[in-house]
Design a protein around this motif. Structure first.
Motif, mmCIF file in Angstrom:
data_model
loop_
_atom_site.group_PDB
_atom_site.id
_atom_site.type_symbol
_atom_site.label_atom_id
_atom_site.label_comp_id
_atom_site.label_asym_id
_atom_site.label_seq_id
_atom_site.Cartn_x
_atom_site.Cartn_y
_atom_site.Cartn_z
ATOM 1 N N HIS A 172 0.824 -1.224 0.000
ATOM 2 C CA HIS A 172 0.000 0.000 0.000
ATOM 3 C C HIS A 172 0.848 1.258 0.000
ATOM 4 O O HIS A 172 0.669 2.143 0.838
ATOM 5 C CB HIS A 172 -0.963 0.002 1.190
ATOM 6 C CG HIS A 172 -2.244 0.728 0.886
ATOM 7 N ND1 HIS A 172 -2.702 1.788 1.609
ATOM 8 C CD2 HIS A 172 -3.157 0.543 -0.090
ATOM 9 C CE1 HIS A 172 -3.834 2.236 1.101
ATOM 10 N NE2 HIS A 172 -4.138 1.500 0.070
ATOM 11 N N HIS A 201 -2.229 1.655 12.910
ATOM 12 C CA HIS A 201 -1.792 1.056 11.635
ATOM 13 C C HIS A 201 -2.254 -0.411 11.613
ATOM 14 O O HIS A 201 -3.426 -0.673 11.783
ATOM 15 C CB HIS A 201 -0.281 1.248 11.510
ATOM 16 C CG HIS A 201 0.323 0.866 10.193
ATOM 17 N ND1 HIS A 201 -0.366 0.683 9.038
ATOM 18 C CD2 HIS A 201 1.632 0.640 9.869
ATOM 19 C CE1 HIS A 201 0.463 0.361 8.042
ATOM 20 N NE2 HIS A 201 1.684 0.332 8.525
ATOM 21 N N GLY A 234 -10.469 0.473 12.764
ATOM 22 C CA GLY A 234 -11.031 -0.051 11.528
ATOM 23 C C GLY A 234 -11.726 1.005 10.698
ATOM 24 O O GLY A 234 -12.229 0.705 9.612
ATOM 25 N N PHE A 235 -11.739 2.230 11.215
ATOM 26 C CA PHE A 235 -12.380 3.325 10.471
ATOM 27 C C PHE A 235 -11.392 4.454 10.223
ATOM 28 O O PHE A 235 -10.529 4.728 11.043
ATOM 29 C CB PHE A 235 -13.585 3.865 11.250
ATOM 30 C CG PHE A 235 -14.779 2.954 11.260
ATOM 31 C CD1 PHE A 235 -14.915 1.992 12.245
ATOM 32 C CD2 PHE A 235 -15.755 3.039 10.264
ATOM 33 C CE1 PHE A 235 -16.005 1.128 12.252
ATOM 34 C CE2 PHE A 235 -16.847 2.187 10.260
ATOM 35 C CZ PHE A 235 -16.970 1.224 11.260
ATOM 36 N N HIS A 294 -8.822 6.741 7.354
ATOM 37 C CA HIS A 294 -7.577 6.442 6.633
ATOM 38 C C HIS A 294 -6.887 7.761 6.294
ATOM 39 O O HIS A 294 -7.543 8.746 5.972
ATOM 40 C CB HIS A 294 -7.875 5.665 5.334
ATOM 41 C CG HIS A 294 -6.686 4.959 4.796
ATOM 42 N ND1 HIS A 294 -5.735 5.590 4.051
ATOM 43 C CD2 HIS A 294 -6.283 3.675 4.942
ATOM 44 C CE1 HIS A 294 -4.786 4.730 3.732
ATOM 45 N NE2 HIS A 294 -5.082 3.558 4.261
ATOM 46 N N ARG A 343 -10.075 -1.195 -0.920
ATOM 47 C CA ARG A 343 -9.970 -2.652 -0.726
ATOM 48 C C ARG A 343 -11.158 -3.225 0.048
ATOM 49 O O ARG A 343 -11.382 -4.444 0.067
ATOM 50 C CB ARG A 343 -8.673 -2.953 0.026
ATOM 51 C CG ARG A 343 -7.420 -2.438 -0.665
ATOM 52 C CD ARG A 343 -6.237 -2.364 0.278
ATOM 53 N NE ARG A 343 -6.428 -1.319 1.287
ATOM 54 C CZ ARG A 343 -5.502 -1.009 2.191
ATOM 55 N NH1 ARG A 343 -4.343 -1.655 2.225
ATOM 56 N NH2 ARG A 343 -5.729 -0.056 3.083
ATOM 57 N N ARG A 391 2.300 -8.423 4.214
ATOM 58 C CA ARG A 391 3.000 -7.170 3.894
ATOM 59 C C ARG A 391 4.506 -7.344 3.746
ATOM 60 O O ARG A 391 5.178 -6.478 3.179
ATOM 61 C CB ARG A 391 2.674 -6.122 4.984
ATOM 62 C CG ARG A 391 3.134 -4.707 4.740
ATOM 63 C CD ARG A 391 2.693 -4.092 3.436
ATOM 64 N NE ARG A 391 1.258 -3.979 3.255
ATOM 65 C CZ ARG A 391 0.516 -2.948 3.628
ATOM 66 N NH1 ARG A 391 1.078 -1.937 4.242
ATOM 67 N NH2 ARG A 391 -0.785 -2.912 3.399
#
Ligand code: SDX
Length: 371
Positions: free
Chosen positions: A187, A222, A258-259, A261, A270, A337
C-alpha cells in the motif's frame, strides 16, 4: 518558518517515486504494478501477486512453477528459530514474537547486507516462505498445541491454514484467506513501509528494515487495528448494543478502530472486496450475527462521523470466522506485507538516497553555563 510550513505526520507530503503500487484516493483505486488489486484478488493466487510485486510482471507458468518450488522448499521453521521462539513466554504479544523471530533469521544469515537485488530477493522470498510457520506455531504454542510441519503438496494459503489448524478448510475459506493476503500485501508509503525504507536508506540490512516495519505495523493506528476491531466487537457483543457503545466511545474521544484512513477519505478501495469475502464466510459458518454487528456499527459510524471503514474493519471479523486468535490477526498482516515491504526495500536500496527530513526548533533560546 511558520506552523504552516510543518507537515505533521508528513500528511499529504510526496517524498519520492515508487513503481510498486499506486494508491489513488480520487478514484478510490489501488494498482499493484499497474493491475487493479480487485482484479488480482479475483483471479490470482497470492504466489502470483507476490511474484508481480517483486519482479514487476506476473509470472509465466514456468516462472510460477519455479517460484512455488522454491517457496515450498523453504517453509519449515528452522530449529534455531523455533528455539528462540520457545524462549519467549507464550504471554508475549505475537508481534513481539514475530519481530524476534525475524531478527533471529537475520542474525543467522551470514550475508545479511543489502548486497544486490538478487540476494535481497532471495532473503525476501525466504521470509515470505517462513513467516507462515512462525505465525502458525506461535498461535499453536499459545494454545498448548504442537508445531505442525508444512506440506509441500499444498499451495501457500492451504499450507498456512494447515500449519495453523492441522486441517485444510473448505475452498471458500481458503479463497477468503487468499483474498486477505493479496489485499494486505502492499500500500505504497504507509507508516511501516516508509519505516522500512528509512532504515534501508542508511544502507542497513533487509532484516533490520523488516523488523522496523513490524514494529511500526504493531501500532493500533496502523496494522494493529485489525486486532483492535475484534476487541471492540467482543466488547460490544450484539448488534443491538453497537450504537450505545459507539456513542460512549466517541463521547470519550476514542478512535474507532477499523475506520478512517490517512489517504482514502471516501472509503478504502480494498474494503468492498474484503467485505464480500466476509459475507461468504458468514454464510459458510452460519454467522449472520457477525454481519449484523458489522453493518450496524458501520452505519452508526457513518451517520455520526461520516468516516468509512478501512481494510482492517472487514479483515478482523473474517479472520475470527476462519478460526484465528485475535492476537494472530496483525501477524497475518505481517505475513502478507512482507512482500510489499521487501519490494520497497529493494527499490529504496537501488535509489541510494538517505532519508533525513528537517525539523523546526521550538526549544529554549541559546544559553550558556554559568561562569
Ligand atoms: C492501516 O497508510 C496506509 O496505507 C495504512 C494501511 C495499509 O494498508 O498500510 O491502509 C493500513 O493502517 C489502515 C488504518 C488502520 N487504523 C485504524 O483503523 C485506526 C483508527 N483510525 C484513525 O486512527 C485514523 O483514521 C487514522 C490514523 C487511520 C488516520 O488518521 P488521520 O488521517 O491522521 O486523520 P485524523 O486522525 O486527523 O482524523 C481527522 C478527524 C479527527 O477529528 P478531529 O480531531 O479533527 O475532530 O477524524 C477523526 C479524528 O478524530 N477520526 C476518527 C477516526 N479517524 C479519524 N475519529 C474516531 N475514530 C476514527 N477511526
Amino acid at each position: 518558518m511558520t506552523d504552516t510550513d510543518i507537515k505533521k505526520g508528513l500528511a499529504g507530503v510526496v517524498v519520492d517515486y515508487t513503481a510498486v503500487s499506486k494508491v489513488n484516493p480520487e478514484t478510490n483505486s489501488l494498482l499493484y504494478r499497474g493491475y487493479p488489486v480487485q482484479e488480482l484478488a479475483a483471479n490470482c493466487s497470492f504466489e502470483q501477486v507476490a511474484y508481480l510485486l517483486w519482479y514487476g510482471e506476473l509470472p509465466t507458468d514456468a516462472e510460477l512453477a519455479e517460484f512455488e518450488r522454491v517457496e515450498r522448499g523453504q517453509r519449515a521453521l528452522g530449529d534455531n528459530v523455533k528455539a528462540v521462539i520457545d524462549l519467549i513466554p507464550t504471554t508475549a504479544h505475537p508481534m513481539d514474537v514475530i519481530r524476534t523471530a525475524v531478527s533471529a533469521i537475520g542474525a543467522s544469515d551470514p550475508d545479511a547486507d543489502l548486497a544486490t537485488v538478487a540476494s535481497s530477493l532471495n532473503k525476501a522470498a525466504r521470509l515470505y516462505a517462513q513467516l507462515p510457520a512462525i505465525v502458525a506455531y506461535d498461535q499453536r504454542r499459545r494454545r498448548g498445541e504442537d508445531l505442525v510441519p508444512p506440506r509441500k503438496d499444498l499451495g501457500y494459503s492451504e499450507n498456512f491454514l494447515w500449519m495453523t489448524f492441522e486441517e485444510v478448510p473448505d475452498q471458500v475459506v481458503v479463497d477468503a484467506f487468499t483474498v486477505s493476503m493479496i489485499l494486505y500485501a502492499e500500500h505504497s508509503f504507509n507508516a511501516s513501509t516508509f519505516t522500512a525504507r528509512v532504515i534501508t536508506s542508511t544502507l542497513s540490512d533487509l532484516y533490520s528494515a523488516v523488523v522496523g516495519g513490524i514494529g511500526a505495523l504493531k501500532g493500533p493506528l496502523h496494522g494493529g487495528a485489525n486486532e483492535a476491531v475484534m476487541h471492540a466487537f467482543d466488547e460490544i457483543g450484539t448488534a443491538d448494543r453497537a450504537e450505545a457503545w459507539l456513542d460512549d466511545a466517541l463521547a470519550n474521544k476514542r478512535k474507532i478502530m477499523g475506520f478512517g484512513h490517512r489517504v482514502y477519505k471516501n472509503g478504502d478501495s480494498r474494503v468492498p472486496t474484503m467485505k464480500a469475502a466476509l459475507d461468504t464466510l458468514a454464510e459458510h459458518y452460519n454467522r449472520p450475527d457477525m454481519l449484523e454487528l458489522y453493518e450496524t456499527l458501520e452505519q452508526a459510524m457513518g451517520s455520526r462521523k461520516n468516516i468509512k471503514p478501512n481494510l482492517d474493519y472487514p479483515s478482523g471479523p473474517a479472520y475470527n470466522l476462519m478460526g484465528f486468535d485475535t492476537l494472530t490477526f496483525t501477524p497475518l498482516f505481517v505475513a502478507s506485507r512482507i512482500v510489499g515491504w521487501t519490494a520497497h526495500i529493494m527499490e529504496q536500496a537501488a535509489s541510494n538516497a538517505l532519508i533525513r527530513p528537517l525539523s523546526a526548533y521550538n526549544g529554549p533560546d541559546e544559553r550558556h553555563l554559568p561562569g
